[in-house]
Write an enzyme that holds these catalytic residues in place. Sequence first.
Site, PDB file in Angstrom:
ATOM      1  N   GLY A  36      13.597  25.012   1.891  1.00  0.00           N
ATOM      2  CA  GLY A  36      13.312  24.498   3.224  1.00  0.00           C
ATOM      3  C   GLY A  36      12.866  25.532   4.231  1.00  0.00           C
ATOM      4  O   GLY A  36      12.995  25.304   5.431  1.00  0.00           O
ATOM      5  N   SER A  37      12.299  26.643   3.797  1.00  0.00           N
ATOM      6  CA  SER A  37      11.939  27.706   4.733  1.00  0.00           C
ATOM      7  C   SER A  37      10.789  27.332   5.665  1.00  0.00           C
ATOM      8  O   SER A  37      10.621  27.943   6.718  1.00  0.00           O
ATOM      9  CB  SER A  37      11.580  28.984   3.973  1.00  0.00           C
ATOM     10  OG  SER A  37      10.372  28.827   3.252  1.00  0.00           O
TER      11      SER A  37
END
Length: 230
Positions: A36-37
């Site tokens: 989820g960066s």
Amino acid sequence: MDKVKLKKELRGWFVTIAAVLAFRIFLFEAVYIPSGSMIPTLQIGDYVIVQKWAYGARLPFTESAQVLWSKPKRGDIVVLLPPPGNPRNDDLIKRVVAIGGATVEIRDGALVLNGQPVPRKELEGDCRYENRNENKGEWFEEPCIAAEETLDKHVYKTFCTPEVSCRDVPPAAVPEGYVWLAGDHRDHSADSRVFGPVPVGRIKGRAWIALASWGPGGPRWNRLFHFVNH
């Protein structure tokens, strides 16, 4: 099958395989987003098509482009070879937030370039997103603080986690021929805050479109052919 037909058949297969390999090596490549960066711009489960010819050409199994005909611009979302010292061994996808010759800083999750804050406004309302630990286990919901950031012609959202430091960065100079990269999910990203500026030659290409996406409820139809490089 006689020898003439066999040669034609083999030649046809060779040309087809060579064309497919050239397409993948030099033109386009699909990459899967496992973490989820880059939320909310990219979601866990996205399959993103990368334009590998956007900045230059690199031969397979080499660590830098042999030819460069363009440079990444601020705001571009790019795929790069894993930098030395990075804890991960696979390719990364991040946003270019500063280019060579600039000074970059992050204050409370907000981007500052050459001492000037980038236009940014916090977004009101409840902010939540679906997360997953490296695409393993159950999905879970997390709270967030959302802001809209404008970097040149790019307008995009960034997330930070409430009551947690958004991993600020003191002023850092970006050398010529390098770029400084950040995830849009500012406190959930291993980026230039971890491995420093990245040489332009290590960039494989520019993210273009989410071809498909799978989330906690199955296919995300609203992300089918969704352009990601705002």
